[in-house]
Scaffold this motif. Structure first.
Motif, PDB file in Angstrom:
ATOM      1  N   HIS A  36      43.350  47.572  40.835  1.00  0.00           N
ATOM      2  CA  HIS A  36      42.147  46.752  40.935  1.00  0.00           C
ATOM      3  C   HIS A  36      41.252  46.935  39.710  1.00  0.00           C
ATOM      4  CE1 HIS A  36      43.686  46.919  44.995  1.00  0.00           C
ATOM      5  NE2 HIS A  36      42.848  45.956  45.371  1.00  0.00           N
ATOM      6  N   ASP A  37      41.159  48.179  39.207  1.00  0.00           N
ATOM      7  CA  ASP A  37      40.353  48.444  38.009  1.00  0.00           C
ATOM      8  C   ASP A  37      40.936  47.707  36.808  1.00  0.00           C
ATOM      9  OD1 ASP A  37      38.657  50.187  39.395  1.00  0.00           O
ATOM     10  OD2 ASP A  37      39.956  51.903  39.005  1.00  0.00           O
ATOM     11  N   ARG A  38      42.268  47.736  36.693  1.00  0.00           N
ATOM     12  CA  ARG A  38      42.904  47.084  35.546  1.00  0.00           C
ATOM     13  C   ARG A  38      42.745  45.565  35.613  1.00  0.00           C
ATOM     14  NH1 ARG A  38      46.098  51.689  36.214  1.00  0.00           N
ATOM     15  NH2 ARG A  38      47.392  50.783  37.850  1.00  0.00           N
ATOM     16  N   ILE A  39      42.809  45.011  36.817  1.00  0.00           N
ATOM     17  CA  ILE A  39      42.585  43.571  36.963  1.00  0.00           C
ATOM     18  C   ILE A  39      41.159  43.221  36.543  1.00  0.00           C
ATOM     19  CG2 ILE A  39      42.318  41.694  38.634  1.00  0.00           C
ATOM     20  CD1 ILE A  39      44.672  42.890  40.176  1.00  0.00           C
ATOM     21  N   ARG A  40      40.182  44.016  36.990  1.00  0.00           N
ATOM     22  CA  ARG A  40      38.779  43.743  36.618  1.00  0.00           C
ATOM     23  C   ARG A  40      38.594  43.842  35.101  1.00  0.00           C
ATOM     24  NH1 ARG A  40      37.965  46.832  41.471  1.00  0.00           N
ATOM     25  NH2 ARG A  40      37.049  45.515  43.112  1.00  0.00           N
ATOM     26  N   PRO A  50      37.366  35.609  39.006  1.00  0.00           N
ATOM     27  CA  PRO A  50      38.531  35.726  39.881  1.00  0.00           C
ATOM     28  C   PRO A  50      39.094  34.366  40.286  1.00  0.00           C
ATOM     29  CG  PRO A  50      36.882  37.339  40.520  1.00  0.00           C
ATOM     30  CD  PRO A  50      36.241  36.471  39.477  1.00  0.00           C
ATOM     31  N   GLY A  51      38.210  33.394  40.547  1.00  0.00           N
ATOM     32  CA  GLY A  51      38.677  32.067  40.930  1.00  0.00           C
ATOM     33  C   GLY A  51      39.443  31.384  39.808  1.00  0.00           C
ATOM     34  N   ALA A  52      38.921  31.492  38.576  1.00  0.00           N
ATOM     35  CA  ALA A  52      39.589  30.871  37.431  1.00  0.00           C
ATOM     36  C   ALA A  52      40.940  31.521  37.171  1.00  0.00           C
ATOM     37  CB  ALA A  52      38.697  30.965  36.198  1.00  0.00           C
ATOM     38  N   ALA A  53      41.001  32.847  37.295  1.00  0.00           N
ATOM     39  CA  ALA A  53      42.270  33.549  37.092  1.00  0.00           C
ATOM     40  C   ALA A  53      43.279  33.165  38.160  1.00  0.00           C
ATOM     41  CB  ALA A  53      42.039  35.062  37.090  1.00  0.00           C
ATOM     42  N   SER A  54      42.822  32.999  39.400  1.00  0.00           N
ATOM     43  CA  SER A  54      43.727  32.581  40.479  1.00  0.00           C
ATOM     44  C   SER A  54      44.297  31.207  40.198  1.00  0.00           C
ATOM     45  CB  SER A  54      42.984  32.584  41.817  1.00  0.00           C
ATOM     46  OG  SER A  54      42.629  33.890  42.211  1.00  0.00           O
ATOM     47  N   ARG A  55      43.441  30.286  39.748  1.00  0.00           N
ATOM     48  CA  ARG A  55      43.921  28.933  39.434  1.00  0.00           C
ATOM     49  C   ARG A  55      44.885  28.971  38.254  1.00  0.00           C
ATOM     50  NH1 ARG A  55      38.417  27.611  40.634  1.00  0.00           N
ATOM     51  NH2 ARG A  55      37.908  27.796  38.420  1.00  0.00           N
ATOM     52  N   LYS A  56      44.567  29.779  37.254  1.00  0.00           N
ATOM     53  CA  LYS A  56      45.442  29.894  36.085  1.00  0.00           C
ATOM     54  C   LYS A  56      46.815  30.418  36.487  1.00  0.00           C
ATOM     55  CE  LYS A  56      45.525  32.007  31.461  1.00  0.00           C
ATOM     56  NZ  LYS A  56      44.829  32.930  30.535  1.00  0.00           N
ATOM     57  N   ALA A  57      46.848  31.270  37.523  1.00  0.00           N
ATOM     58  CA  ALA A  57      48.106  31.828  38.010  1.00  0.00           C
ATOM     59  C   ALA A  57      48.787  30.927  39.032  1.00  0.00           C
ATOM     60  CB  ALA A  57      47.846  33.200  38.633  1.00  0.00           C
ATOM     61  N   LYS A  66      39.808  38.013  47.253  1.00  0.00           N
ATOM     62  CA  LYS A  66      40.116  38.781  48.456  1.00  0.00           C
ATOM     63  C   LYS A  66      40.848  40.074  48.109  1.00  0.00           C
ATOM     64  CE  LYS A  66      40.278  34.778  51.548  1.00  0.00           C
ATOM     65  NZ  LYS A  66      41.139  33.941  52.426  1.00  0.00           N
ATOM     66  N   LEU A  67      41.735  40.015  47.129  1.00  0.00           N
ATOM     67  CA  LEU A  67      42.464  41.218  46.703  1.00  0.00           C
ATOM     68  C   LEU A  67      41.499  42.270  46.174  1.00  0.00           C
ATOM     69  CD1 LEU A  67      45.184  42.676  46.012  1.00  0.00           C
ATOM     70  CD2 LEU A  67      45.049  41.551  43.776  1.00  0.00           C
ATOM     71  N   LEU A  68      40.557  41.862  45.324  1.00  0.00           N
ATOM     72  CA  LEU A  68      39.626  42.816  44.733  1.00  0.00           C
ATOM     73  C   LEU A  68      38.639  43.365  45.756  1.00  0.00           C
ATOM     74  CD1 LEU A  68      38.896  41.017  41.336  1.00  0.00           C
ATOM     75  CD2 LEU A  68      40.353  42.993  41.725  1.00  0.00           C
ATOM     76  N   ALA A  69      38.406  42.611  46.813  1.00  0.00           N
ATOM     77  CA  ALA A  69      37.465  43.065  47.851  1.00  0.00           C
ATOM     78  C   ALA A  69      38.080  44.127  48.758  1.00  0.00           C
ATOM     79  CB  ALA A  69      36.993  41.883  48.684  1.00  0.00           C
ATOM     80  N   PRO A  75      49.178  42.994  45.848  1.00  0.00           N
ATOM     81  CA  PRO A  75      49.762  41.655  45.789  1.00  0.00           C
ATOM     82  C   PRO A  75      51.262  41.704  46.040  1.00  0.00           C
ATOM     83  CG  PRO A  75      49.366  42.463  43.576  1.00  0.00           C
ATOM     84  CD  PRO A  75      48.785  43.494  44.515  1.00  0.00           C
ATOM     85  N   SER A  76      51.812  40.604  46.532  1.00  0.00           N
ATOM     86  CA  SER A  76      53.265  40.513  46.674  1.00  0.00           C
ATOM     87  C   SER A  76      53.902  40.478  45.291  1.00  0.00           C
ATOM     88  CB  SER A  76      53.628  39.247  47.451  1.00  0.00           C
ATOM     89  OG  SER A  76      53.286  38.093  46.694  1.00  0.00           O
ATOM     90  N   GLY A  77      55.210  40.652  45.257  1.00  0.00           N
ATOM     91  CA  GLY A  77      55.899  40.633  43.961  1.00  0.00           C
ATOM     92  C   GLY A  77      55.696  39.339  43.211  1.00  0.00           C
TER      93      GLY A  77
END
Length: 256
Positions: A36-40, A50-57, A66-69, A75-77
């Motif tokens: 979670h720290d590395r994602i942040r 987080p929303g923009a990164a989710s859309r980009k992915a 939700k994952l960071l909360a 996350p799944s593979g």
């Protein structure tokens, strides 16, 4: 002949403390860093929400939030692979980190040596609204927030401020028909004969409309655009014109 003797030193006394007794200032940061720290960190490096990164992915908009909360969530593979691509790091780095932190990438993305498949093209070009094809009140309905996102063609990888619009109406047929998606490059100068999107302020309250047409003439007094169906020229008072943005041609989009 004298024989050299190795010097022997008594073993150094070592003190070990339970991790719970070590203060936060004494901890080694990398030992306590989590996925979670590395994602942040990567969100901050890439200036992404987080929303923009989710859309980009190509994940659901709320997935990363939700994952960071939830510090215990993983996350799944498939999601991990998608997140790694969106955050421009390897899956291994997300899971375990390492001494070498991935370099921060700018808005200019590195070109791929081979054309990406459609599902590999970033879904990050904001769709700002729709384009109405009226001759008189042209109006694109443009929004501050994107109404959708379109996939970025490989040749437009380096265009930072790229946006897109859907065409409505028939005034620009056969060049542009209803439902066509057009890409607009606001930083590329428009020339006479180019298709353009012109934004105008239509009243003292600051309401803005925009229209699509072929740039025909421009002077200190007016900007003239041409429509195809039926053929007509429309004069837009220069004092009302806020911007003139170039619509990219298929050759520019696909690198022909």
């Amino acid at each position: 002949m004298e024989t050299e003797h190795a010097e022997h030193f008594p073993p150094r006394q070592q003190n070990f403390f339970p991790l719970s007794q070590v203060s936060g200032a004494d901890r080694i940061p990398l030992m306590s860093e989590t996925l979670h720290d590395r994602i942040r960190k990567r969100l901050k490096d890439l200036n992404l929400t987080p929303g923009a990164a989710s859309r980009k992915a190509d994940l659901s908009k709320e997935m990363l939030r939700k994952l960071l909360a939830n510090p215990d969530a993983m996350p799944s593979g498939k999601s991990l692979t998608a997140l790694a691509g969106a955050l421009e790091v390897t899956e291994q780095w997300l899971l375990s980190g390492g001494e070498i932190v991935p370099a921060v990438k700018s808005d200019v993305r590195a070109a791929s040596p081979t054309p990406p498949m459609r599902h590999e093209m970033p879904n990050d070009v904001p769709v700002r609204g729709t384009a109405a094809g009226s001759h008189l009140r042209g109006a694109f309905q443009m929004t501050a927030d994107p109404v959708d996102y379109a996939r970025r063609p490989p040749t437009l990888t380096n265009v930072v401020n790229l946006y897109s619009l859907y065409v409505e109406g028939t005034s620009m047929e056969p060049q542009y028909g209803p439902g066509d998606l057009i890409f607009i490059h606001p930083d590329k100068p428009a020339r006479i004969g180019d298709a353009v999107v012109v934004q105008c302020q239509i009243d003292p309250e600051g309401h803005i409309e925009a229209t699509i047409g072929i740039l025909s003439r421009r002077s200190a007094e007016k900007v003239t655009i041409r429509k195809h169906n039926p053929p007509a020229e429309i004069d837009l008072p220069r004092e009302t014109v806020i911007s003139i943005h170039k619509v990219l041609t298929n050759n520019e989009i696909y690198g022909v």
